[in-house]
Design an enzyme around this catalytic site. Structure first.
Site, short mmCIF file in Angstrom:
data_model
loop_
_atom_site.label_atom_id
_atom_site.label_comp_id
_atom_site.label_asym_id
_atom_site.label_seq_id
_atom_site.Cartn_x
_atom_site.Cartn_y
_atom_site.Cartn_z
N LYS A 214 10.43 -6.87 -19.56
CA LYS A 214 11.03 -5.91 -18.51
C LYS A 214 12.06 -6.46 -17.45
O LYS A 214 11.68 -7.48 -16.89
CB LYS A 214 9.88 -5.16 -18.08
N CYS A 311 3.00 10.47 -8.40
CA CYS A 311 1.87 10.40 -7.73
C CYS A 311 0.64 11.10 -8.35
O CYS A 311 -0.37 10.59 -8.16
CB CYS A 311 1.95 10.94 -6.19
N LEU A 317 -3.65 0.38 -7.49
CA LEU A 317 -4.20 -0.27 -6.30
C LEU A 317 -3.49 -1.43 -5.90
O LEU A 317 -2.98 -2.25 -7.17
CB LEU A 317 -5.57 -0.27 -6.20
N ASP A 605 21.48 -5.91 24.94
CA ASP A 605 21.17 -7.25 24.09
C ASP A 605 21.78 -6.62 22.84
O ASP A 605 22.46 -7.61 22.03
CB ASP A 605 19.70 -7.35 23.86
#
Length: 635
Positions: A214, A311, A317, A605
């Site tokens: 892959k 999803c 995990l 800045d």
């Protein structure tokens, strides 16, 4: 006894070239390779395992019924490249080694997860192949009963050298990151040399029989979208799965919607060249939409994290390098398994903590536009996780994370790389999308606010909204300085006997940038980054640490901070308004003034390289309410 042990009694590992491999016998060294099974036999064995396995672990099943069988473990936060979409150019601060997971801790957690049903582990980083004991870790993982796949995601720099050893140890799947086929462009994207080493690694993987190999390609408009056809053409004669990944937003990669090339746009481009492109069946829990050009040896895939999320079938995990469990790539909630492990937590206690985190996993991530506004860590830290743990709020009740009642579960937010001091558990409102709004001058206006409720800020602040208000309430003053004692020495006021009241203060400042700097800020073209966002975050942070900057100020537990920045094209200026709220015995005008002042200093800045003819002016209190001296509103 593990619930799914029946399926491991006839365990099959897909080794190099698809050759199945049984678990090594006790005392044996390395994997034991068996003759190749027929597809029918392999299918029959897998069906047997599915039918005879015990119910999946409740600890790894979320409230939507998703079973998490795939674990990604970060072995290191270090990397030998500096990819633009992954890591800020200046790199990231490294976690002290003592705070990173040890090899034994990695293996302990892996064993626990595999016992509960994890059957695929992918090793990530940083760059996992720069970890000295990576081969030994793979060999130890290979011995875990029930673990069917051990994969690695690598940038490929060290792959050709290590792959023979990794294959012998039991590595069964490889993902290689490569975003261009042009050597000069490769150096630009990753800020390092090494293109030929990556190509050597790809060919070594093919030579050793990995199929498919892959190749992950993050597609970015204006950078490499013109190479889609070249990458697809690689699959003609090579057993590659080229995976085109939609450009995703993470801290430090300067994401914007215009850089993202959607899955459908990429697919249309490839279909114009190869109209016969065929859609392949999708595997359950797959993140990729796979296609094949008839007659080609390999295939192409699209990972549509932004335009079409996956999803609903997520089974992944992540454990970061410092031992935090992350249940969603785009979420910012974490639970430290390392801390509990080192505190002596039992296996059951760890499982309860893991189960609570998995159980709180949301149905889906926030969506493309919301994710781009979320404060997630840089991509290199997604797999390794590194955050700063400074300045927790004095009053935990102001946290928006009180419902996370499992010890150790807490949100982690990573802001702009310029903001080196962050805090944990504090409610920081998200930055709403950049608003292009017209002023009376006819110029487009960039307007930023830190307020989470965008309804109140849906229109550009008119000049009237900045106009001074009339005085209200009693205007009590004192002819004596309150911060000196009777002898004229500096002293902090004792507020212990004052009643707690609701305190609100608003302060403002103006930064005159000049035409050149103003234009760059307006068009967001400063080399340092988005000046308005950085100044806004600086203002929020400054309000929280005012007592550390102003010696005699009391520490105030703020319940709300809002910082707004508005471009004024008529003056080539940025107008800043900061408001603070708290309930307590002392006011918050110093917090509001400090917020406005630091936001203006930050703008200076950010722009000083362009012009030092920048003027900070009109830093002043606009209003304050609450307290014994009454309310104040500037006339």
């Amino acid at each position: 006894m593990w619930k799914g042990k029946l399926r491991t009694d006839v365990r099959v590992r897909e080794g190099a070239g698809g050759s199945p491999c049984a678990s090594p016998q006790p005392g044996s060294k390395g994997p034991c390779f068996l003759p190749a099974l027929s597809l029918q036999e392999l299918s029959r064995r897998r069906q047997f395992l599915r039918e005879h396995a015990a119910p999946f672990s409740a600890f790894l099943t979320d409230s939507f019924g998703r079973q998490h069988s795939y674990l990604r473990i970060s072995l290191t936060e270090k990397c030998n490249l500096r990819c633009q979409y992954c890591m800020p150019e200046e790199g990231v601060p490294l976690t002290p080694k003592v705070n990173l997971l040890t090899t034994e801790e990695i293996l302990t957690l892996a064993r626990l997860f595999v016992k509960e049903g994890i059957d695929k582990i992918r090793l990530t980083g940083g760059e996992p192949l720069i970890r000295p004991d990576v081969v030994d870790i793979v060999a130890q993982l290979q011995r875990l009963e029930g673990l069917r796949t051990i994969g690695v995601t690598t940038n490929g720099i060290n792959l050709a050298r290590l792959l023979p050893q990794l294959q012998k140890a039991g590595l069964s799947a490889i993902n290689i990151s490569l975003d261009t086929l042009v050597p000069a462009k490769f150096e630009f994207i990753v800020r390092r040399k090494g293109f030929h080493k990556v190509m050597e690694g790809i060919h070594k993987a093919i030579e050793l029989g990995y199929n498919p190999v892959k190749v992950n390609c993050v597609v970015m408009r204006g950078l490499n979208e013109d190479e889609l056809l070249d990458f697809a053409a690689l699959t003609k004669g090579l057993p590659l799965d080229v995976r085109f990944i939609e450009y995703m937003p993470f801290d430090g990669n300067k994401w914007n919607f215009k850089k993202m090339v959607s899955y459908k746009e990429m697919l249309d481009t490839i279909r114009q060249q190869w109209p016969e492109l065929e859609k392949l069946p999708e595997e359950e829990s797959s993140t990729a939409k796979a296609f094949k050009i008839p007659g080609f040896q390999g295939q192409i895939s699209f990972i549509t994290s932004m335009s079409e999320h996956f999803c609903g079938t997520c089974n992944r995990l992540r454990i970061t390098a410092d031992g935090n469990l992350k249940v969603c790539l785009f979420g910012n909630s974490e639970v430290s398994l390392r801390d509990h492990l080192r505190a002596g937590a039992s296996e059951q206690e760890l499982l309860r903590i893991i189960g609570a985190a998995v159980g709180r996993k949301k149905r889906q991530h926030a969506g493309m536009f919301s994710i781009s506004q979320m404060k997630n860590r840089p991509m290199i830290l997604i797999e390794l996780f590194l955050m700063f743990h400074n300045s927790p709020p004095a009053n935990p009740s102001i946290s928006s994370w009180d419902l996370l009642d499992v010890q150790g579960l807490r949100p982690k937010m990573s802001f702009s790389s310029q903001m080196v001091t962050l805090w944990k558990g504090y409610r920081v409102p998200q930055t709403p999308p950049l608003a292009q709004q017209r002023l009376g001058s006819g110029c487009f206006q960039r307007h930023y606010t830190s307020h989470a409720d965008t309804d109140a800020n849906s229109k550009c602040l008119s000049p009237g909204s900045w106009a001074p208000a009339a005085p209200s309430g009693p205007q009590l003053t004192s002819e004596q300085l309150t911060h000196v004692d009777s002898e004229g020495r500096a002293a902090m006021v004792d507020v212990g006997r004052k009643p707690d009241t609701e305190r609100v203060a608003v302060a403002s400042a103006v930064v005159l940038l000049g035409p050149v700097a103003f234009k760059l800020v307006q068009q967001n073209q400063l080399k340092k980054g988005d000046a308005l966002v950085v100044a806004q975050l600086a203002g929020i942070q400054a309000a929280k640490v005012t007592s550390q900057l102003i010696p005699l100020c009391h520490h105030v537990a703020l319940s709300h901070v809002q910082v707004q920045l508005e471009l004024d094209s008529t003056r080539h200026a940025v107008r800043i308004q900061a408001s603070c709220r708290a309930r307590g015995p002392t006011g918050v005008e110093m917090e509001a003034l400090t917020s406005a002042a630091v936001a203006s200093l930050t703008l200076y800045d950010m722009c000083k390289a362009v012009s030092r003819d920048i003027v900070l002016e009109e830093i002043k209190l606009i209003s304050k309410t609450g307290g014994q001296r009454g309310d104040f509103h500037r006339a």
